[in-house]
Design a protein around this motif. Sequence first.
Motif, PDB file in Angstrom:
ATOM      1  N   LYS A 151       0.841  -1.205   0.000  1.00 13.08           N
ATOM      2  CA  LYS A 151       0.000   0.000   0.000  1.00 13.08           C
ATOM      3  C   LYS A 151       0.874   1.252   0.000  1.00 13.08           C
ATOM      4  N   PRO A 152       0.374   2.347  -0.559  1.00 16.06           N
ATOM      5  CA  PRO A 152       1.138   3.602  -0.480  1.00 16.06           C
ATOM      6  C   PRO A 152       1.158   4.119   0.954  1.00 16.06           C
ATOM      7  N   ASN A 153       2.331   4.605   1.403  1.00 15.27           N
ATOM      8  CA  ASN A 153       2.471   5.093   2.775  1.00 15.27           C
ATOM      9  C   ASN A 153       1.997   6.535   2.908  1.00 15.27           C
ATOM     10  N   THR A 154       2.334   7.371   1.934  1.00 16.78           N
ATOM     11  CA  THR A 154       1.927   8.770   1.983  1.00 16.78           C
ATOM     12  C   THR A 154       0.953   9.049   0.849  1.00 16.78           C
ATOM     13  N   GLU A 155       0.393  10.256   0.843  1.00 13.60           N
ATOM     14  CA  GLU A 155      -0.595  10.607  -0.175  1.00 13.60           C
ATOM     15  C   GLU A 155       0.049  10.712  -1.564  1.00 13.60           C
ATOM     16  N   ASN A 156       1.324  11.124  -1.628  1.00 11.43           N
ATOM     17  CA  ASN A 156       1.998  11.266  -2.922  1.00 11.43           C
ATOM     18  C   ASN A 156       2.524   9.927  -3.423  1.00 11.43           C
ATOM     19  N   ASP A 157       2.634   8.956  -2.513  1.00 13.74           N
ATOM     20  CA  ASP A 157       3.233   7.662  -2.838  1.00 13.74           C
ATOM     21  C   ASP A 157       2.287   6.834  -3.717  1.00 13.74           C
TER      22      ASP A 157
END
Length: 77
Positions: A52-58
């Motif tokens: 899963k992406p960790n940050t919103e931009n990831d």
Amino acid sequence: MRKNQKMHIKIGDTVKVISGFDKNKTGEVLKLYKNSGKVLVKGINFKFKHVKPNTENDVGEIKQFEAPIHHSNVKLN
């Protein structure tokens, strides 16, 4: 299961898979897991891990890696 099973193969050996999804494929032994009696073979038994992406931009991704298989499912080639 016995601890530290005696294995018939060593690191660097070329082995052939004799059972399972990757039957009749060959590869080189990269690592031995003596406690569990498993071996890691290059190019055999690929598994996928969804990250899963960790940050919103990831961006999320699917990682592919080789999983170990039991030494009784391979033979020396």
